[in-house]
Design a protein around this motif. Structure first.
Motif, PDB file in Angstrom:
ATOM      1  N   THR A 199       0.777  -1.215  -0.084  1.00  0.00           N
ATOM      2  CA  THR A 199      -0.087   0.125  -0.053  1.00  0.00           C
ATOM      3  C   THR A 199       0.961   1.348  -0.120  1.00  0.00           C
ATOM      4  O   THR A 199       0.415   2.405   0.128  1.00  0.00           O
ATOM      5  CB  THR A 199      -0.923   0.061   1.313  1.00  0.00           C
ATOM      6  N   CYS A 200       2.254   1.201  -0.319  1.00  0.00           N
ATOM      7  CA  CYS A 200       2.955   2.260  -0.227  1.00  0.00           C
ATOM      8  C   CYS A 200       3.385   2.861  -1.540  1.00  0.00           C
ATOM      9  O   CYS A 200       4.517   3.706  -1.743  1.00  0.00           O
ATOM     10  CB  CYS A 200       4.335   1.999   0.487  1.00  0.00           C
ATOM     11  N   PHE A 201       2.685   2.519  -2.743  1.00  0.00           N
ATOM     12  CA  PHE A 201       2.984   2.783  -3.978  1.00  0.00           C
ATOM     13  C   PHE A 201       1.619   3.010  -4.771  1.00  0.00           C
ATOM     14  O   PHE A 201       0.762   2.104  -4.667  1.00  0.00           O
ATOM     15  CB  PHE A 201       4.331   2.139  -4.820  1.00  0.00           C
ATOM     16  N   PRO A 202       1.426   4.163  -5.702  1.00  0.00           N
ATOM     17  CA  PRO A 202       0.221   4.198  -6.254  1.00  0.00           C
ATOM     18  C   PRO A 202      -0.016   3.314  -7.174  1.00  0.00           C
ATOM     19  O   PRO A 202      -1.120   2.613  -7.339  1.00  0.00           O
ATOM     20  CB  PRO A 202       0.410   5.684  -6.868  1.00  0.00           C
ATOM     21  N   VAL A 203       0.988   2.699  -8.084  1.00  0.00           N
ATOM     22  CA  VAL A 203       0.901   1.906  -9.060  1.00  0.00           C
ATOM     23  C   VAL A 203       2.136   0.702  -8.968  1.00  0.00           C
ATOM     24  O   VAL A 203       3.303   1.045  -8.686  1.00  0.00           O
ATOM     25  CB  VAL A 203       0.993   2.667 -10.449  1.00  0.00           C
ATOM     26  N   LYS A 204       1.716  -0.590  -9.181  1.00  0.00           N
ATOM     27  CA  LYS A 204       2.725  -1.525  -8.884  1.00  0.00           C
ATOM     28  C   LYS A 204       3.803  -1.496  -9.835  1.00  0.00           C
ATOM     29  O   LYS A 204       3.807  -0.912 -10.939  1.00  0.00           O
ATOM     30  CB  LYS A 204       2.087  -2.988  -9.433  1.00  0.00           C
ATOM     31  N   ILE A 208       8.807   2.785  -4.077  1.00  0.00           N
ATOM     32  CA  ILE A 208       8.157   2.797  -2.755  1.00  0.00           C
ATOM     33  C   ILE A 208       8.265   4.245  -2.194  1.00  0.00           C
ATOM     34  O   ILE A 208       9.399   4.592  -1.972  1.00  0.00           O
ATOM     35  CB  ILE A 208       8.629   1.848  -1.596  1.00  0.00           C
ATOM     36  N   CYS A 209       7.104   4.759  -1.841  1.00  0.00           N
ATOM     37  CA  CYS A 209       6.913   6.041  -1.354  1.00  0.00           C
ATOM     38  C   CYS A 209       7.862   7.080  -2.137  1.00  0.00           C
ATOM     39  O   CYS A 209       8.353   7.956  -1.808  1.00  0.00           O
ATOM     40  CB  CYS A 209       7.604   6.125   0.088  1.00  0.00           C
ATOM     41  N   ASN A 210       7.866   6.866  -3.433  1.00  0.00           N
ATOM     42  CA  ASN A 210       8.712   7.671  -4.520  1.00  0.00           C
ATOM     43  C   ASN A 210      10.104   7.976  -4.052  1.00  0.00           C
ATOM     44  O   ASN A 210      10.555   9.095  -4.534  1.00  0.00           O
ATOM     45  CB  ASN A 210       7.964   9.072  -4.577  1.00  0.00           C
ATOM     46  N   ASN A 211      10.461   6.850  -3.355  1.00  0.00           N
ATOM     47  CA  ASN A 211      12.083   7.066  -2.960  1.00  0.00           C
ATOM     48  C   ASN A 211      12.470   8.161  -1.990  1.00  0.00           C
ATOM     49  O   ASN A 211      13.370   8.790  -1.914  1.00  0.00           O
ATOM     50  CB  ASN A 211      12.891   7.011  -4.262  1.00  0.00           C
ATOM     51  N   ARG A 212      11.119   8.690  -1.663  1.00  0.00           N
ATOM     52  CA  ARG A 212      11.204   9.985  -0.654  1.00  0.00           C
ATOM     53  C   ARG A 212      10.691   9.652   0.812  1.00  0.00           C
ATOM     54  O   ARG A 212      10.443  10.463   1.459  1.00  0.00           O
ATOM     55  CB  ARG A 212      10.743  11.239  -1.114  1.00  0.00           C
ATOM     56  N   GLY A 213      10.656   8.400   1.019  1.00  0.00           N
ATOM     57  CA  GLY A 213      10.235   8.106   2.420  1.00  0.00           C
ATOM     58  C   GLY A 213      10.277   6.457   2.600  1.00  0.00           C
ATOM     59  O   GLY A 213      10.703   5.579   1.801  1.00  0.00           O
ATOM     60  N   GLU A 214       9.848   5.963   3.830  1.00  0.00           N
ATOM     61  CA  GLU A 214       9.890   4.522   4.186  1.00  0.00           C
ATOM     62  C   GLU A 214       8.594   3.843   4.398  1.00  0.00           C
ATOM     63  O   GLU A 214       7.769   4.881   4.822  1.00  0.00           O
ATOM     64  CB  GLU A 214      10.768   4.302   5.265  1.00  0.00           C
ATOM     65  N   LEU A 216       6.100   2.121   6.556  1.00  0.00           N
ATOM     66  CA  LEU A 216       6.061   1.482   8.009  1.00  0.00           C
ATOM     67  C   LEU A 216       4.694   1.356   8.186  1.00  0.00           C
ATOM     68  O   LEU A 216       3.652   2.171   8.172  1.00  0.00           O
ATOM     69  CB  LEU A 216       6.619   2.436   9.049  1.00  0.00           C
ATOM     70  N   CYS A 217       4.052   0.014   8.452  1.00  0.00           N
ATOM     71  CA  CYS A 217       2.599  -0.259   8.936  1.00  0.00           C
ATOM     72  C   CYS A 217       1.884   0.279   7.759  1.00  0.00           C
ATOM     73  O   CYS A 217       0.830   0.652   8.127  1.00  0.00           O
ATOM     74  CB  CYS A 217       2.565   0.366  10.220  1.00  0.00           C
ATOM     75  N   GLY A 218       2.276  -0.059   6.487  1.00  0.00           N
ATOM     76  CA  GLY A 218       1.323   0.183   5.443  1.00  0.00           C
ATOM     77  C   GLY A 218       1.354   1.681   4.980  1.00  0.00           C
ATOM     78  O   GLY A 218       0.461   2.130   4.121  1.00  0.00           O
ATOM     79  N   GLN A 219       1.892   2.476   5.603  1.00  0.00           N
ATOM     80  CA  GLN A 219       1.997   3.868   5.251  1.00  0.00           C
ATOM     81  C   GLN A 219       3.401   4.516   4.841  1.00  0.00           C
ATOM     82  O   GLN A 219       4.354   3.908   5.542  1.00  0.00           O
ATOM     83  CB  GLN A 219       1.202   4.745   6.620  1.00  0.00           C
ATOM     84  N   CYS A 220       3.465   5.700   4.235  1.00  0.00           N
ATOM     85  CA  CYS A 220       4.727   6.155   3.759  1.00  0.00           C
ATOM     86  C   CYS A 220       4.903   7.398   4.959  1.00  0.00           C
ATOM     87  O   CYS A 220       4.293   8.114   5.384  1.00  0.00           O
ATOM     88  CB  CYS A 220       4.447   7.002   2.520  1.00  0.00           C
ATOM     89  N   VAL A 221       6.088   6.919   5.467  1.00  0.00           N
ATOM     90  CA  VAL A 221       6.577   7.948   6.385  1.00  0.00           C
ATOM     91  C   VAL A 221       7.697   8.874   5.796  1.00  0.00           C
ATOM     92  O   VAL A 221       8.855   8.127   5.463  1.00  0.00           O
ATOM     93  CB  VAL A 221       7.172   7.466   7.782  1.00  0.00           C
ATOM     94  N   CYS A 222       7.450   9.988   5.497  1.00  0.00           N
ATOM     95  CA  CYS A 222       8.375  10.730   4.497  1.00  0.00           C
ATOM     96  C   CYS A 222       9.603  11.338   5.088  1.00  0.00           C
ATOM     97  O   CYS A 222       9.575  11.662   6.271  1.00  0.00           O
ATOM     98  CB  CYS A 222       7.587  11.977   3.891  1.00  0.00           C
ATOM     99  N   HIS A 223      10.848  11.322   4.407  1.00  0.00           N
ATOM    100  CA  HIS A 223      11.846  11.797   5.206  1.00  0.00           C
ATOM    101  C   HIS A 223      11.972  13.317   5.353  1.00  0.00           C
ATOM    102  O   HIS A 223      11.225  14.074   4.715  1.00  0.00           O
ATOM    103  CB  HIS A 223      12.888  11.453   3.903  1.00  0.00           C
TER     104      HIS A 223
END
Length: 477
Positions: A199-204, A208-214, A216-223
């Motif tokens: 669930t961390c990228f819009p299209v397969k 992941i998170c546009n390489n600008r985050g991690e 965690l728990c199905g959510q992007c935590v942005c850098h």
């Protein structure tokens, strides 16, 4: 330098001092740049021998008396302000904070619109001042910011929906405590086993998170980023990658949201570098770009052959002669509407040159003429010199026609009428004579054709008539 330009502006504003620069033409552009940064200031061209300094002072006074302009002091960066002007002639000027061409007794109104573009970090109210330039009256405005939603005041910490106390339920969502993640605060940041990257990228196949985050728990935590804040469900947004103009993000006139500039009030375009205000396009008489162009991004875009800061220069325009004739009336002959309403020196900045006769061999400019109130014709030439000066070359003495002799005109008319009458009688007499001759000739021709003796009249009848009674026998009885 001391004092600095900022200090000079501050002291001029505090003491309501009107500043105008009387400078020679070579440094005009430099001082115009200064004038644009000093509210209420103006720049005038001083002649080489300074002979026009008194006229410049009079013109500056006329500008002060006939102009009303608002200024804002200490406007917080969290606010954007705009003005609409209702000038004394009931004219509405959108986006303008000034009115010109005013007379004593005129009333002007300004509508002020405030827009909050950000919330103050200290959460305190902000104060600024609105005042008319060169007036002591001021209006102090205090703005209280309401940056929180009302539902945040009713946060529920005991609800089980947020992982039994690992967050508070505010405005319909869970606001997790530090170190907790997930729609219901069910995950810990350190719990790697809870990671669900699906669930961390819009299209397969996308990063992941546009390489600008991690994830965690199905959510992007942005850098975190030294340039600003990265945000968005997939860390796709930030507040620092918008376009820049003159080194400023969104030209300093907007807010960067997810890679696009959201412009403050009175600004538009992709970089928010185009103002919608028309103050800088309004002439001394209140018209926009001298009615010869349109105001685009605070600058006049002239039409046809017009040019100048306000499209005021146009020797070949159809209305050039009619406009400049008003200046000739007031500046040379002290007549006309501009002289009556006291706006002559403000409207007419042309250099006047008086001559005995115009040089018709000069191809520069356009030769104009008009009729004055005495019926005399005034001739002048309007031209724009290469140094930017507008010059009106005026013939000193108007050309006047000799006075009309009314008595002579009346006598001539009466004589003409009498002559026409006599001529009509002669023509009538001639026609009658010709007609009589034709009738007489016709009579003579008819008489020549007659077959009777001319001594007897064939139309004559005797006065007596004899009748014979055939039944009469002569007997009396």
């Amino acid at each position: 330098d001391y004092p600095s330009l900022a200090m000079l502006i501050e002291k001029l504003t505090e003491n309501n001092i009107f500043l105008f620069f009387a400078v020679t033409n070579p440094v005009k552009d430099t001082y115009k740049s200064y004038s644009n940064m000093i509210p209420g200031s103006n720049v005038e061209i001083l002649s080489q021998d300074s002979s026009n300094v008194l006229n410049l002072i009079v013109k500056a006074y006329q500008d002060i008396r006939s102009r009303a302009e608002m200024e804002v002091v200490n406007l917080p960066k969290e606010l954007s302000i705009s003005f609409d002007a209702f000038c004394g002639n009931a004219e509405f000027v959108e986006g303008s904070k000034s009115c010109s061409g005013l007379n004593i007794g005129d009333t002007v109104n300004f509508t002020v619109t405030l827009e909050a573009v950000d919330c103050p970090k200290d959460g305190k109210s902000k104060t600024f001042i609105v005042k008319p330039i060169l007036f002591k009256d001021t209006l102090e405005v205090t703005v209280n910011f309401n940056c929180d939603c009302d539902c945040e005041n009713s946060a529920d910490e005991s609800i089980t929906q947020c992982a039994n106390g690992n967050g508070t339920y505010e405005c319909g969502v869970c606001k997790c405590l530090p170190g907790r993640l997930g729609p219901h605060c069910e995950c810990r940041e350190s719990d790697s086993s809870a990671t669900d990257q699906a669930t961390c990228f819009p299209v397969k196949g996308d990063p992941i998170c546009n390489n600008r985050g991690e994830c965690l728990c199905g959510q992007c935590v942005c850098h975190s980023n030294e340039f600003g804040i990265i945000s968005g469900k997939f860390c796709e947004c930030d507040d620092f990658s918008c376009g820049r103009f003159k080194g400023k993000l969104c030209s300093g006139n907007g807010k960067c949201e997810c890679g696009e500039c959201r412009c403050f009030a009175n600004w538009n375009d992709i970089y928010c570098n185009c103002t919608t205000k028309t103050d800088s396009c309004i002439t001394a008489v209140g018209s926009v770009c001298s009615r010869r162009g349109s105001c685009v991004c605070g600058k006049c875009v002239c039409q046809d052959a017009a040019y100048g800061d306000h499209c005021e220069k146009c020797p070949t325009c159809p209305d050039a002669c009619s406009i400049k004739s008003d200046c000739v009336r007031c500046k040379v002959f002290d007549t006309g509407e501009l002289k009556k309403n006291g706006t002559c020196h403000k409207v007419c900045t042309d250099e006047i040159r008086q001559v005995e006769d115009l040089d018709t061999g000069n191809a520069n400019g356009v030769i104009c003429s008009y009729k004055d109130e005495n019926g005399c014709t005034v001739h002048f030439r309007y031209e724009e010199e290469s140094n930017g000066n507008s010059v009106l070359t005026v013939v000193k003495e108007p050309v006047c026609q000799p006075p009309v002799n009314i008595l002579l005109i009346v006598l001539c008319l009466m004589a003409a009428i009498l002559l026409c009458g006599l001529l009509a009688l002669l023509i009538w007499k001639l026609l009658v004579t010709l007609h009589d001759k034709q009738e007489f000739a016709k009579f003579e021709a008819e008489r020549a054709k007659a077959k009777w003796d001319t001594a007897n009249n064939p139309l004559y009848k005797a006065p007596t008539t004899t009748f014979t009674n055939l039944t009469y026998t002569g007997n009396v009885d």
